[in-house]
Write an enzyme that holds these catalytic residues in place. Structure first.
Site, PDB file in Angstrom:
ATOM      1  N   LYS A 165      -1.983  -1.273  -5.358  1.00 51.96           N
ATOM      2  CA  LYS A 165      -2.857  -1.604  -6.483  1.00 51.96           C
ATOM      3  C   LYS A 165      -3.198  -0.390  -7.345  1.00 51.96           C
ATOM      4  CE  LYS A 165      -6.475  -4.040  -5.924  1.00 51.96           C
ATOM      5  NZ  LYS A 165      -7.787  -4.454  -5.377  1.00 51.96           N
ATOM      6  N   TYR A 200     -13.792  -8.409  10.962  1.00 49.53           N
ATOM      7  CA  TYR A 200     -12.670  -7.476  10.933  1.00 49.53           C
ATOM      8  C   TYR A 200     -11.694  -7.753  12.072  1.00 49.53           C
ATOM      9  CZ  TYR A 200     -10.074  -3.057  10.811  1.00 49.53           C
ATOM     10  OH  TYR A 200      -9.077  -2.113  10.751  1.00 49.53           O
ATOM     11  N   GLY A 203       0.840  -1.187   0.000  1.00 49.25           N
ATOM     12  CA  GLY A 203       0.000   0.000   0.000  1.00 49.25           C
ATOM     13  C   GLY A 203       0.875   1.237   0.000  1.00 49.25           C
TER      14      GLY A 203
END
Length: 295
Positions: free
Chosen positions: A55, A181, A30
């Site tokens: 990405k 999560y 990232g």
């Protein structure tokens, strides 16, 4: 969205560094925006080499920044940058990123597991594609990047893996609030716990870092009522300064071991001499800041 506290120069904010990342090579998952970019810019201000694997090769309709614009910022800040479009879920992409970092800069000194997906839905409401996404990015991606970088980190002689994940707080309410999560983030933290022990004789430190308060990021702003939420947040620079203190081996909390720790940003910066955290906030009084989860 970048906050006014996201400005990154070596002298920004109340933190005063006692060490430098000059010449060290950092591989980050990232990092095209938000906390990851703030951490990378702080390292670049020292003259570090930053390899960003993200990405975002093309502009996102809702999120500012790409891996290429991030790299430009790092060069402007004083570092060297290698932007790579890749997905931490893809074995070949991660292997290529590790190889590219070694080829370009001669090795890897630091791995920062920054890439993460979030969905706070309850068990009844979570879509299993979102569940799989969080497991693949948060847990598998952290494990994979750390695993493939191990030879380079061992060769560094001062290798460090820093993962943006919380302390392993087993208070049941955190699992009860958003089980999917919580499982994904705690999986990242278990990677820290396990690798710290596994690598204790290899000269590689492994630690986690987590914010005490909500941090202003595009991901938060894109959540329901996000623009209102971040008014009671701190800017990403507090995490950038805390990461810098950890990676440069400054005065760290507790005076204990340098590996296997689950640090918070406030703990690290208080140990580094920061007494006033108000410059990091977006303007809300300290007693009105929104605490982060898992603490």
């Amino acid at each position: 969205m970048t906050s006014s506290n996201d400005a990154s120069t070596a002298a920004a904010g109340p933190y005063r560094a006692t060490g430098s990342l000059a010449g060290r090579t950092i591989l980050m998952s990232g990092g095209s925006r938000g906390i990851g970019l703030a951490i990378a810019r702080r390292a670049a201000a020292d003259g570090a080499n930053i390899v960003l694997m993200a990405k975002t090769g093309e502009p996102h309709p809702k999120l500012a920044g790409t891996v290429y614009t991030a790299a430009e910022e790092l060069v402007q800040a004083g570092g060297a940058a290698l932007p790579l479009v890749g997905d931490v879920r893809n074995d070949d992409d991660v292997a290529r990123a590790v190889e590219a970092a070694v080829d370009r800069f001669g090795g890897i000194d630091v791995v920062i597991n920054n890439a993460s997906a979030i969905d706070l839905s309850s068990t009844a409401d979570i879509d299993m594609k979102r569940y799989d996404l969080m497991q693949d990015i948060n847990v598998r991606g952290t494990f994979l990047l750390s695993k493939l970088a191990l030879p380079a980190l061992r060769a560094s002689g001062r290798g460090h893996i820093l993962t943006l994940s919380p302390p392993l707080n087993l208070d049941p309410r955190w699992a009860g609030k958003h089980l999917a999560y919580t499982m994904a983030k705690y999986g990242m933290s278990l990677t820290t716990l396990g690798l710290a022990d596994e690598l204790k004789d290899d000269g590689v430190c492994v630690n986690s870092l987590w914010p005490c308060t909500l941090i202003d990021t595009a991901a938060i702003r894109n959540m329901p009522h996000g623009d209102a939420m971040v008014q009671a947040a701190r800017g990403p620079q507090i995490m950038a300064d805390a990461a810098h203190a950890i990676l440069t081996g400054g005065n760290l909390p507790g005076g204990g071991t340098s590996s296997g720790n689950f640090y918070t940003d406030e703990q690290v910066l208080a140990a580094a001499g920061v007494a006033d955290f108000r410059p990091y906030s977006l303007g809300a009084p300290e007693d009105r800041l929104v605490p982060d989860i898992f603490l």
